[in-house]
Design a protein around this motif. Structure first.
Motif, PDB file in Angstrom:
ATOM      1  N   CYS A 213       0.862  -1.189   0.000  1.00  0.00           N
ATOM      2  CA  CYS A 213       0.000   0.000   0.000  1.00  0.00           C
ATOM      3  C   CYS A 213       0.890   1.228   0.000  1.00  0.00           C
ATOM      4  O   CYS A 213       1.758   1.377   0.857  1.00  0.00           O
ATOM      5  N   TYR A 214       0.671   2.098  -0.982  1.00  0.00           N
ATOM      6  CA  TYR A 214       1.532   3.274  -1.171  1.00  0.00           C
ATOM      7  C   TYR A 214       0.901   4.556  -0.653  1.00  0.00           C
ATOM      8  O   TYR A 214       1.440   5.635  -0.864  1.00  0.00           O
ATOM      9  N   CYS A 215      -0.257   4.437  -0.018  1.00  0.00           N
ATOM     10  CA  CYS A 215      -0.901   5.652   0.493  1.00  0.00           C
ATOM     11  C   CYS A 215       0.027   6.328   1.509  1.00  0.00           C
ATOM     12  O   CYS A 215       0.655   5.656   2.320  1.00  0.00           O
TER      13      CYS A 215
ATOM     14  N   TYR B  79      -9.726   1.104   6.216  1.00  0.00           N
ATOM     15  CA  TYR B  79      -8.927   1.344   5.018  1.00  0.00           C
ATOM     16  C   TYR B  79      -9.796   1.070   3.797  1.00  0.00           C
ATOM     17  O   TYR B  79     -10.488   0.053   3.708  1.00  0.00           O
TER      18      TYR B  79
ATOM     19  N   HIS C 110      -7.817   1.201  -1.316  1.00  0.00           N
ATOM     20  CA  HIS C 110      -7.275   1.977  -2.440  1.00  0.00           C
ATOM     21  C   HIS C 110      -6.192   1.218  -3.215  1.00  0.00           C
ATOM     22  O   HIS C 110      -6.192   1.222  -4.450  1.00  0.00           O
ATOM     23  N   CYS C 111      -5.277   0.575  -2.516  1.00  0.00           N
ATOM     24  CA  CYS C 111      -4.135  -0.071  -3.192  1.00  0.00           C
ATOM     25  C   CYS C 111      -4.309  -1.586  -3.348  1.00  0.00           C
ATOM     26  O   CYS C 111      -3.352  -2.286  -3.696  1.00  0.00           O
TER      27      CYS C 111
HETATM   28 ZN    ZN Z   1      -2.985   2.319  -0.006  1.00  0.00          ZN
END
Ligand code: ZN
Ligand code: ATP
Length: 487
Positions: A108-110, A131, A134-135
């Protein structure tokens, strides 16, 4: 074949051992020893920011002081080491890779800011933060683009949807969590390269062949996450027992290392001259009790009696007065030489006695300590109780001052002083005879006779036999104290 009983106490080195921690450690210890199993200490130090210098050492030293011994720990590793989570990265990282490879986890890159913003929006809508996922399904190209931006990542565990996670808790009975209630795909590897608590705990409990996880119920919400990790690897989960927490009677909140409103660290009691056997006994009865009404038990008796089925289902509150009572029971049973040895350092620290004593002084000290031993809750109390033996100008509390303000007090004290001054043999029978004579002479009797004499010579309203106290105080000091009270 049933698994060998192996339990663990797993503190984070974020502070000193408090009564609540010690209770959790002690119950694991009693459980293991009762069943002939192993008791292991593992240090959960993955939260690098919160670890404190000396935290681990203090946890271990104070457990040892309580006479809790263990089979494996960072200091005496067994076959399951290392015993500090910060040293187990070589074990965790390949397992994280394995989850990534089988798509049970993802990167996860958030950024923290993006996550915070999403959380605030959810909270503003009145939703529980979770969460977003998103990723969860990034393409290799999207991942590469994030990496090229220089973003770092965490690894998240892919939480299965619509699953139930059930376990039969040793204390609370059957419990079920919905997988959808844990807040979404959770982090298992942090940005700093450390696994998260829940991942490390599940891995370690499995790798260390822990059979029973007995811990405070502050951890109960972690259990479904840990069960998911067990399931992902196809491991069998240990038996869980979530014990109710010890509450601070004053605040009604759980005892925590950060709670500074009461004396709650084992070290503090140790410094005040509490006995380890008494603390062991007292702590064993916080949230557990054997059959019957007895409250004083040796370590061996507790090991024999311990039965996890009798763990309490409601929180125990920590009552320092009860601890004083238990400690008093143990103090009363000590021989005078041992108890004097416990008290001497307090006198020495105050400069009232020197550590090297003549035989005569030692005998005097033993008599002095012996006078007060039956009423004492802890050794440090000796200073306050014996103030009058060392100090010409005692500090009287209000109740004591009131006693000395009584109408007949000067008459009584004058008469008593005159009689004492003219005494030829100074011993308990003659001191008692003097008090009788004062009664005859002044017509004052009972409380009005004894209390002013007691307060004037000893500074206190309660204490040992008056005759014994005066004898030990000696003629000269007794007269000096009477003069002080009459002035
Ligand atoms: Zn993420
Ligand atoms: N008040 C308490 N009563 C009983 N057990 C407790 C209490 N507080 C913590 N424990 C237990 O002690 C063990 C070690 O926990 P940990 O090192 O996190 O201590 P802590 O006092 O909870 O720390 P913190 O101050 O960070 O909350 C855990 O099993 C935890 O459940």
């Amino acid at each position: 074949m049933t698994k060998k009983v192996r339990v663990r106490y797993a503190p984070s080195p974020t502070g000193h051992l408090h009564i609540g921690n010690a209770r959790t450690a002690l119950f694991n210890y009693l459980f293991a020893r009762n069943l002939g199993g192993d008791f292991i200490i593992r240090i959960e130090d993955t939260d690098l920011k919160r670890n404190i210098e000396g935290g681990e050492k203090s946890q271990l030293e104070n457990l040892a002081w309580l006479n809790i011994d263990w089979d494996e720990s960072p200091d005496n590793p067994g076959n399951y080491g290392p015993y500090r989570q910060s040293e187990r990265k070589d074990i965790y990282l390949p397992l994280i890779d394995q989850l990534l490879a089988s798509n049970l986890a993802y990167k996860c890159y958030c950024t923290e800011e993006e996550l915070d913003e999403a959380r605030e929006k959810q909270q503003a809508r009145g939703e529980m933060p979770r969460y977003s996922g998103h990723c969860a399904h990034l393409t290799p190209e999207q991942q590469a683009a994030f990496e090229a931006e220089g973003r770092d990542h965490v690894v998240r565990f892919r939480v299965p949807r619509g699953e139930e996670l059930s376990f039969d808790d040793l204390v609370k009975g059957p419990i079920t969590f919905e997988s959808d209630s844990v807040g979404g795909d959770f982090v298992i590897l942090k940005r700093d390269g450390m696994p998260t608590y829940n991942f490390a705990v599940a891995v370690d409990d499995h790798m260390m062949e822990i059979s029973h996880v007995l811990r405070g119920d502050d951890h109960i919400a972690n259990t479904p996450k840990q069960l998911m990790i067990y399931n992902a690897f196809g491991w069998e989960a240990p038996i869980f027992g979530h014990m109710t927490l010890i509450i601070n009677t004053e605040t009604g909140k759980k005892l925590s290392k950060r709670d500074e409103t009461i004396l709650q660290f084992i070290e503090q009691y140790r410094e005040l001259g509490y006995l380890p056997e008494a603390m062991f006994n007292f702590i064993a009865l916080l949230g557990w009790s054997p059959v019957g009404e007895d409250e004083i038990f040796s370590k061996d008796e507790l090991i024999k009696l311990f039965d996890a089925n009798r763990l309490s289902k409601s929180p125990a509150s920590f009552d320092p007065k009860k601890l004083e009572w238990v400690n008093n029971q143990y103090i009363k049973s000590l021989d005078i030489a041992t108890f004097t040895d416990m008290c001497v350092p307090f006198f020495v620290e105050k400069g009232l006695l020197s550590a090297e004593m003549t035989e005569e002084k030692r005998a005097w000290t033993e008599t002095l300590v012996g006078l007060y031993q039956p009423q004492m809750s802890y050794a440090a109390e000796i200073i306050e109780l014996t103030d009058m033996f060392f100090n010409e100008h005692p500090t009287l509390d209000d109740a004591a001052k009131e006693v000395l303000a009584g109408e007949t007090v000067p008459t009584v004290l004058e008469a008593f002083k005159a009689q004492i001054e003219s005494l030829e043999t100074f011993d308990v029978p003659s001191i008692k005879a003097v008090i009788k004579a004062v009664q005859k002479e002044t017509g004052v009797k009972g409380k009005n006779l004894f209390m002013p004499i007691r307060v004037a010579v000893s500074g206190q309203m309660h204490g040992p036999e008056l005759g014994d106290t005066i004898l030990l105080l000696g003629k000269e000091k007794t007269i000096a104290h009477l003069n002080e009270a009459l002035a």
